[in-house]
Design a protein around this motif. Sequence first.
Motif, mmCIF file in Angstrom:
data_model
loop_
_atom_site.group_PDB
_atom_site.id
_atom_site.type_symbol
_atom_site.label_atom_id
_atom_site.label_comp_id
_atom_site.label_asym_id
_atom_site.label_seq_id
_atom_site.Cartn_x
_atom_site.Cartn_y
_atom_site.Cartn_z
ATOM 1 N N UNK A 214 12.311 7.103 16.189
ATOM 2 C CA UNK A 214 11.489 6.054 15.551
ATOM 3 C C UNK A 214 10.038 6.057 16.005
ATOM 4 N N UNK A 215 9.761 6.498 17.252
ATOM 5 C CA UNK A 215 8.373 6.517 17.731
ATOM 6 C C UNK A 215 7.541 7.505 16.935
ATOM 7 N N UNK A 216 8.138 8.668 16.593
ATOM 8 C CA UNK A 216 7.426 9.637 15.759
ATOM 9 C C UNK A 216 7.179 9.072 14.371
ATOM 10 N N UNK A 217 8.159 8.320 13.862
ATOM 11 C CA UNK A 217 8.001 7.686 12.549
ATOM 12 C C UNK A 217 6.856 6.674 12.576
ATOM 13 N N UNK A 218 6.793 5.885 13.637
ATOM 14 C CA UNK A 218 5.715 4.894 13.764
ATOM 15 C C UNK A 218 4.359 5.581 13.856
ATOM 16 N N UNK A 219 4.300 6.688 14.602
ATOM 17 C CA UNK A 219 3.053 7.443 14.706
ATOM 18 C C UNK A 219 2.571 7.947 13.349
ATOM 19 N N UNK A 220 3.505 8.434 12.538
ATOM 20 C CA UNK A 220 3.157 8.913 11.194
ATOM 21 C C UNK A 220 2.622 7.776 10.330
ATOM 22 N N UNK A 221 3.277 6.617 10.394
ATOM 23 C CA UNK A 221 2.827 5.469 9.605
ATOM 24 C C UNK A 221 1.428 5.039 10.027
ATOM 25 N N UNK A 222 1.167 5.025 11.327
ATOM 26 C CA UNK A 222 -0.157 4.635 11.813
ATOM 27 C C UNK A 222 -1.219 5.621 11.353
ATOM 28 N N UNK A 223 -0.890 6.921 11.349
ATOM 29 C CA UNK A 223 -1.845 7.936 10.861
ATOM 30 C C UNK A 223 -2.133 7.752 9.375
ATOM 31 N N UNK A 224 -1.082 7.464 8.607
ATOM 32 C CA UNK A 224 -1.263 7.261 7.172
ATOM 33 C C UNK A 224 -2.119 6.022 6.904
ATOM 34 N N UNK A 225 -1.996 4.995 7.735
ATOM 35 C CA UNK A 225 -2.816 3.801 7.563
ATOM 36 C C UNK A 225 -4.282 4.106 7.843
ATOM 37 N N UNK A 227 -5.680 6.851 7.204
ATOM 38 C CA UNK A 227 -6.143 7.632 6.059
ATOM 39 C C UNK A 227 -6.177 6.811 4.775
ATOM 40 N N UNK A 228 -5.920 5.508 4.885
ATOM 41 C CA UNK A 228 -5.992 4.648 3.714
ATOM 42 C C UNK A 228 -4.666 4.346 3.052
ATOM 43 N N UNK A 229 -3.584 4.830 3.625
ATOM 44 C CA UNK A 229 -2.264 4.563 3.053
ATOM 45 C C UNK A 229 -1.804 3.143 3.349
ATOM 46 N N UNK A 230 -1.031 2.587 2.457
ATOM 47 C CA UNK A 230 -0.507 1.227 2.628
ATOM 48 C C UNK A 230 1.013 1.250 2.634
#
Length: 550
Positions: A214-225, A227-230
């Motif tokens: 899950x920590x890797x998943x959270x890291x990906x979500x934070x990176x996407x945010x 870059x402008x991802x919602x």
Amino acid sequence: MHTLLRITTPLRIPTKNAIFNHRFLRSEPESYAKLIEIYTHDRALHQGKKLHALLTTNGYARFNLIASNLVALYTCCGQLSLARKLFDKIPQTNVRRWIALIGTCARCGFYDHALAVFSEMQTLHGQNPNNVFVIPSVLKACGHVCDRVYGEQVHCLILKCSFEIDAFVSSGLIVMYSKCGKVEDARKVFDGMCMKDLVSLNAVVSGYAQQGLPNEALGLVENMKLMGGNPNVVTWNALISGFAQKCDRVMVSKIFRLMIEDGVEPDVVSWTSVISGFVQNFRNDEAFDTFKQMLHHGFCPTSATISALLPACATAARVRFGKEIHGYALVIGVEEDVYVRSALVDMYAKCGFISEARTLFYKIPDKNTVTMNSMIFGYANHGYYEEAIELFNRMEMEGVTKLDHLTFTAALTACSHVGDIELGQRLFKIMQEKYSIEPRLEHYACMVDLLGRAGKLEEAYGIIKTMPVKPDLFVWGALLAACRNHGHVELAEVAAKHLSELEPESAGNRLLLSSLYADAGKWGKVEQIKRRIKKGKLRKLQGLSWIDNI
């Protein structure tokens, strides 16, 4: 009626009145095709067959659109032989027939059949541009059967045909790699996408969560945010599920807070994910507390919530709580859901209430593999051996419900308890030869237990020596228990030695060996074992009565 059938909104026709409605249909293939789709959705096989007969009479069954829809109907209803017969009558050049059969097989759980038909399609048509329509279904099938090798071959085909630009294909690849445990490969596919959408992001996040990262998943979500991802509610719920499965209450609370700060309100799925995580980790009290908090916040549980919570009652044998949840399911109207009833059957069966489990079982119209397995296990574990084998035989003969490794574990358990060596050995054989199911540790443990109970200790030990995987404590424990019952000291010592390596802190296995030595009059050996237990400060598991919980 003619006008109604031509509108784009799906028409809901009660299947029990379907034949009466046929006379009002105009003679247009599109109208009949729409009606077949309705029957497919409702799995109305009987009415679908009647309509098929009518279409054969008036000649419309030869239309490719109608024939393809009939293929989907029969496949969805589990009638694969009828579906194949119709499929073969459609011209090979027609793409729709391949889409209908492969897509419906993947959607309805006939994953091996979907892969076999796709291989046939490849042999006949090679690298056809129309493959792009079936490849997402093929990838889905690969993921569900964990066939990573075949999935990688499909990936090569995708690259050759430049299908990777299709968002559905890329998302299918991500899901396939994630389900096969190759979440890093899924991440590579995601990183290589030109246009990253929420569907593909959620697929990677879910893959990380399912693989315990899950920590890797959270890291990906934070990176996407950045870059402008919602992220949407699905993204956050996947993160909650990942941390809940790790029983990380601090991070679960943090994700809830971040979710609200991001303008996304937690929903019933969010709470259900937390409950499911606690139950999977046997933290049942916390699961019940979370359920109460969920109700306090004004959320109404869904069928998924109830079916996730019920195993907590079965694990702790808290049948009173189970009955209360059963009553609550009746009140909110989800008791008839197949997953809720399956969970109720499992809960009552594990708690020893076979009559209640049987009553609910026969109320389920479309029984799935999980439901059948739960009932067979319930019968086998509570002395109803004949009923267990009878239900297994019925499941095999009807062929509607797929037999899996748990089905054979349940049947072998019944054979073990009743002492039917011949049937047990036959089931162990057909499991591999007929159903292509590789034996797992639990199957070997059942076979060792079966032979051991019958006093065939050398044969049981022979199975252990030929196992392609390392025997676990259940396999050696079954052999030790059999040696204790039949007084075989030499093999008991072998089993006890392996168990001491697997469970070095447990005194239970040594005590069992000590009892065997005592029966054999080897008091010196008994004294040695007692000294070792005392010197090593080995633990004894305390007994627990279910009466306190009930």
